[in-house]
Scaffold this motif. Structure first.
Motif, PDB file in Angstrom:
ATOM      1  N   ASP A 187       0.815  -1.214   0.000  1.00 31.78           N
ATOM      2  CA  ASP A 187       0.000   0.000   0.000  1.00 31.78           C
ATOM      3  C   ASP A 187       0.850   1.267   0.000  1.00 31.78           C
ATOM      4  O   ASP A 187       0.431   2.287   0.550  1.00 31.78           O
ATOM      5  CB  ASP A 187      -0.883   0.003   1.246  1.00 31.78           C
ATOM      6  N   ALA A 188       2.014   1.226  -0.625  1.00 37.21           N
ATOM      7  CA  ALA A 188       2.996   2.307  -0.502  1.00 37.21           C
ATOM      8  C   ALA A 188       2.421   3.703  -0.747  1.00 37.21           C
ATOM      9  O   ALA A 188       2.747   4.654  -0.045  1.00 37.21           O
ATOM     10  CB  ALA A 188       4.162   2.054  -1.452  1.00 37.21           C
ATOM     11  N   THR A 189       1.555   3.868  -1.733  1.00 43.96           N
ATOM     12  CA  THR A 189       1.013   5.203  -2.055  1.00 43.96           C
ATOM     13  C   THR A 189      -0.499   5.249  -1.872  1.00 43.96           C
ATOM     14  O   THR A 189      -1.176   6.054  -2.509  1.00 43.96           O
ATOM     15  CB  THR A 189       1.374   5.585  -3.503  1.00 43.96           C
ATOM     16  N   PHE A 190      -1.026   4.421  -0.993  1.00 42.61           N
ATOM     17  CA  PHE A 190      -2.474   4.320  -0.809  1.00 42.61           C
ATOM     18  C   PHE A 190      -3.087   5.634  -0.335  1.00 42.61           C
ATOM     19  O   PHE A 190      -2.565   6.304   0.556  1.00 42.61           O
ATOM     20  CB  PHE A 190      -2.785   3.216   0.203  1.00 42.61           C
ATOM     21  N   GLN A 191      -4.233   5.997  -0.963  1.00 42.33           N
ATOM     22  CA  GLN A 191      -5.062   7.101  -0.504  1.00 42.33           C
ATOM     23  C   GLN A 191      -6.460   6.562  -0.227  1.00 42.33           C
ATOM     24  O   GLN A 191      -6.939   5.665  -0.936  1.00 42.33           O
ATOM     25  CB  GLN A 191      -5.122   8.220  -1.548  1.00 42.33           C
ATOM     26  N   ASN A 192      -7.092   7.105   0.784  1.00 41.58           N
ATOM     27  CA  ASN A 192      -8.390   6.587   1.210  1.00 41.58           C
ATOM     28  C   ASN A 192      -9.511   7.097   0.302  1.00 41.58           C
ATOM     29  O   ASN A 192     -10.354   7.901   0.688  1.00 41.58           O
ATOM     30  CB  ASN A 192      -8.655   6.967   2.665  1.00 41.58           C
ATOM     31  N   THR A 193      -9.517   6.615  -0.942  1.00 42.54           N
ATOM     32  CA  THR A 193     -10.593   6.909  -1.887  1.00 42.54           C
ATOM     33  C   THR A 193     -11.292   5.598  -2.217  1.00 42.54           C
ATOM     34  O   THR A 193     -10.720   4.511  -2.047  1.00 42.54           O
ATOM     35  CB  THR A 193     -10.053   7.541  -3.181  1.00 42.54           C
ATOM     36  N   VAL A 363       5.754  13.420   7.779  1.00 45.47           N
ATOM     37  CA  VAL A 363       5.396  14.160   6.570  1.00 45.47           C
ATOM     38  C   VAL A 363       5.681  13.318   5.328  1.00 45.47           C
ATOM     39  O   VAL A 363       4.841  13.199   4.426  1.00 45.47           O
ATOM     40  CB  VAL A 363       6.148  15.505   6.510  1.00 45.47           C
ATOM     41  N   ALA A 364       6.878  12.709   5.283  1.00 50.19           N
ATOM     42  CA  ALA A 364       7.249  11.900   4.120  1.00 50.19           C
ATOM     43  C   ALA A 364       6.310  10.712   3.940  1.00 50.19           C
ATOM     44  O   ALA A 364       5.963  10.344   2.818  1.00 50.19           O
ATOM     45  CB  ALA A 364       8.684  11.407   4.272  1.00 50.19           C
ATOM     46  N   GLU A 365       5.878  10.132   5.055  1.00 54.26           N
ATOM     47  CA  GLU A 365       5.046   8.938   4.989  1.00 54.26           C
ATOM     48  C   GLU A 365       3.617   9.250   4.565  1.00 54.26           C
ATOM     49  O   GLU A 365       2.956   8.433   3.934  1.00 54.26           O
ATOM     50  CB  GLU A 365       5.032   8.253   6.361  1.00 54.26           C
ATOM     51  N   HIS A 366       3.126  10.454   4.899  1.00 52.55           N
ATOM     52  CA  HIS A 366       1.701  10.732   4.695  1.00 52.55           C
ATOM     53  C   HIS A 366       1.403  11.954   3.825  1.00 52.55           C
ATOM     54  O   HIS A 366       0.240  12.345   3.701  1.00 52.55           O
ATOM     55  CB  HIS A 366       1.012  10.909   6.063  1.00 52.55           C
ATOM     56  N   LYS A 367       2.432  12.533   3.192  1.00 56.37           N
ATOM     57  CA  LYS A 367       2.191  13.713   2.358  1.00 56.37           C
ATOM     58  C   LYS A 367       1.322  13.391   1.156  1.00 56.37           C
ATOM     59  O   LYS A 367       0.580  14.247   0.663  1.00 56.37           O
ATOM     60  CB  LYS A 367       3.516  14.319   1.917  1.00 56.37           C
ATOM     61  N   HIS A 368       1.387  12.152   0.664  1.00 53.05           N
ATOM     62  CA  HIS A 368       0.548  11.794  -0.481  1.00 53.05           C
ATOM     63  C   HIS A 368      -0.925  11.714  -0.094  1.00 53.05           C
ATOM     64  O   HIS A 368      -1.802  11.773  -0.948  1.00 53.05           O
ATOM     65  CB  HIS A 368       1.003  10.454  -1.063  1.00 53.05           C
ATOM     66  N   GLN A 369      -1.209  11.623   1.199  1.00 50.02           N
ATOM     67  CA  GLN A 369      -2.596  11.622   1.669  1.00 50.02           C
ATOM     68  C   GLN A 369      -3.083  13.032   1.980  1.00 50.02           C
ATOM     69  O   GLN A 369      -4.272  13.314   1.852  1.00 50.02           O
ATOM     70  CB  GLN A 369      -2.720  10.752   2.929  1.00 50.02           C
ATOM     71  N   CYS A 370      -2.159  13.890   2.443  1.00 49.69           N
ATOM     72  CA  CYS A 370      -2.517  15.274   2.783  1.00 49.69           C
ATOM     73  C   CYS A 370      -1.299  16.160   2.514  1.00 49.69           C
ATOM     74  O   CYS A 370      -0.305  16.102   3.246  1.00 49.69           O
ATOM     75  CB  CYS A 370      -2.934  15.361   4.254  1.00 49.69           C
ATOM     76  N   VAL A 406      -7.644  22.407   3.712  1.00 55.48           N
ATOM     77  CA  VAL A 406      -6.978  21.118   3.917  1.00 55.48           C
ATOM     78  C   VAL A 406      -7.709  20.038   3.127  1.00 55.48           C
ATOM     79  O   VAL A 406      -8.938  19.916   3.211  1.00 55.48           O
ATOM     80  CB  VAL A 406      -6.949  20.746   5.421  1.00 55.48           C
ATOM     81  N   TYR A 407      -6.949  19.265   2.374  1.00 51.01           N
ATOM     82  CA  TYR A 407      -7.496  18.125   1.634  1.00 51.01           C
ATOM     83  C   TYR A 407      -6.874  16.848   2.187  1.00 51.01           C
ATOM     84  O   TYR A 407      -5.647  16.749   2.316  1.00 51.01           O
ATOM     85  CB  TYR A 407      -7.195  18.240   0.142  1.00 51.01           C
ATOM     86  N   ILE A 408      -7.709  15.891   2.519  1.00 47.02           N
ATOM     87  CA  ILE A 408      -7.253  14.593   3.012  1.00 47.02           C
ATOM     88  C   ILE A 408      -7.804  13.516   2.085  1.00 47.02           C
ATOM     89  O   ILE A 408      -9.021  13.448   1.871  1.00 47.02           O
ATOM     90  CB  ILE A 408      -7.707  14.343   4.460  1.00 47.02           C
TER      91      ILE A 408
END
Length: 490
Positions: A187-193, A363-370, A406-408
């Protein structure tokens, strides 16, 4: 002086040579099922730095020792994307996604067989098993079927080279050949969509179907601990997969063992003598004696004296990688001051620098989510370490949402509860409850329902910023070293 030359080792388990990893890898009891051939599917969840990649690196080394004839395939999540297999057909429903995953899993095995027989595949499409062919593999051994397929493929138009033919015949002769598929960070780049939840949840359905229909396959997967509860809630059919999922957790005992194994390894490398093991020593007692070669045995923590490794355990957020980073920073501080062992003051001195690294990791781990995650976290600068629900929402409204959009997970945030839930999900916030017996902490994997409803008060829990981030954000309650540095009463 031992401390000056001591090397705590590589922080990333998957970057460590196998022979080095084996000298200090801590085999938790949970890991036994990952080497058990009868456990055909195992999923390990964990936060960043807890040891997901190290586990698979260890499996890559230990499985061939146990099963020398089996094929071991280790890949990253980024290597099983549709693009990696030139898959372009549109996917419309869950069954399409499931079959697509099954094709990719079979293709991984195809490619490994090709490497083992020294055959270069010039066309990626050759490595793909057509969906119609999957039906013909039911109740058959996957490796055997694919070997036969390669035999036919390479026999067309040109004679087989003798070496290739010998390899093929060897694979055919192996009794019940098996393959182990190890997928790290699925799930390296997973986003909750909804789209990504569907794509990821159907992977596990595909695994079930492959294991039901095809012999000779074992699958091991790692993913983030906040992602599994998310897709589990999205797809109720995953309740059948719950039995295969385990979270990697580290107890204080495990952390004591972690530091001891590093010290034990260095005692051979440098070398130096470990304490004499007296007959009456328990393992715990002996490990504490060995750790005292590098750390002060006990330090003041809150209102009591505790072993140093317990402080490392708390400040590292129970993550081995962070523990090694903190130990290295404290070691550098101690050697600069010509100390023979690491003290609590050394830990206090580097707490702020260490916390800044933890925020950078977050930040590095979750920036692709927010994309705003760094600004969101910094919005808590100077706040109290413990907030009730109302104070938490007030802080988020006043210091974050009133200043930025803010976008999550690609969705615009409309309430402070959504921001709070995201911070809880990624581990910046912990839930804390208190009763007569004391206080208890909960994270997202423990209680994923917290902050999910507008109409409940979440059992009256408080919200606490984890200690590893506090010093870097000037959270209230300054530690002793920092108070002295600022001229405040200790």
């Amino acid at each position: 002086m031992i401390l000056e030359d001591f090397d705590f080792g590589n922080e990333a388990g998957d970057d460590v040579p196998p022979e080095e990893l084996s000298t200090y890898f801590v085999e938790q009891s949970m890991f036994k099922k990952f080497t058990n051939k009868s456990k055909r599917l195992c999923v390990a969840t964990a936060k960043k730095g807890v040891g997901k990649s190290a586990l698979l690196q260890w499996l890559k080394v230990s499985l061939p020792e146990r099963y020398p004839q089996d094929l071991i395939i280790k890949v990253r999540g980024s290597e099983v994307t549709r693009d990696a297999f030139n898959l372009t057909a549109e996917l419309h429903n869950p069954n399409d996604y499931i079959r697509d995953w099954m094709i990719r899993l079979c293709a991984l095995v195809n490619r490994e067989i090709a490497k083992n027989i020294g055959f270069a595949l010039t066309d990626d499409k050759i490595t793909l098993v057509e969906s119609a062919e999957l039906e013909g593999y039911k109740s058959k051994n996957l490796v055997g079927c694919l070997v036969s397929r390669f035999d036919k493929l390479m026999g067309k138009g040109q004679p087989l080279k003798s070496s290739v033919k010998e390899h093929l015949e060897l694979l055919k002769r192996i009794d019940n050949p098996q393959v182990w598929i190890l997928i790290d960070d699925l799930d390296a780049t997973f986003q909750n969509t909804n789209k990504e939840c569907l794509a990821l949840s159907t992977f596990f359905s595909a695994c079930r179907y492959v294991l039901q229909d095809i012999k000779g396959v074992n699958i091991r997967v790692t993913m983030r601990s906040d992602v599994w509860p998310t897709i589990r809630r999205f797809d109720e059919s995953l309740d059948k997969l719950e039995q295969y999922v385990d979270e990697i957790t580290w107890s204080e005992k495990d952390f004591r063992k972690l530091l001891f194994r590093r010290i034990e390894s260095q005692s051979v490398e440098l070398p130096f003598e470990l304490p004499k093991r007296e007959p009456y020593f328990t393992n715990e007692h002996y490990e504490e004696k060995a750790i005292a070669l590098v750390f002060v045995p006990k330090v003041r923590w809150g209102d009591k004296d505790v072993y140093s490794y317990k402080v490392i355990y708390t400040l590292s957020y129970y993550r081995p990688r962070w523990a090694i980073q903190l130990s290295k920073l404290a070691q550098a501080n101690a050697t600069t001051r010509n100390r023979s062992v690491i003290s609590k003051e050394d830990i206090d001195d580097v707490w702020g620098e260490y916390g800044a690294k933890r925020i950078a990791d977050l930040v590095a781990e979750h920036k692709h989510q927010c994309k705003n995650v760094e600004e969101v976290v910094n919005g808590f600068r100077g706040e109290d370490r413990l907030l009730n629900r109302d104070d938490l929402f007030k802080c988020i409204n006043n210091k974050i949402l009133s200043h930025m959009g803010v976008y999550i997970d690609e969705k615009k945030v409309t309430s402070p509860r959504e921001v709070g839930r995201f911070l809880y999900r990624i581990g910046f916030l912990m839930a804390r409850s208190e009763d007569e017996a004391g206080y208890h902490h909960y994270n997202y994997s423990d209680m994923p329902d917290l902050l999910s409803s507008r109409t409940t008060n979440d059992y009256g829990v408080s919200w606490e910023i984890h200690p590893c981030y506090r010093q870097a954000l000037n959270i209230k309650k300054i530690n002793r070293s920092q108070r002295k540095r600022r001229g405040l009463a200790v």
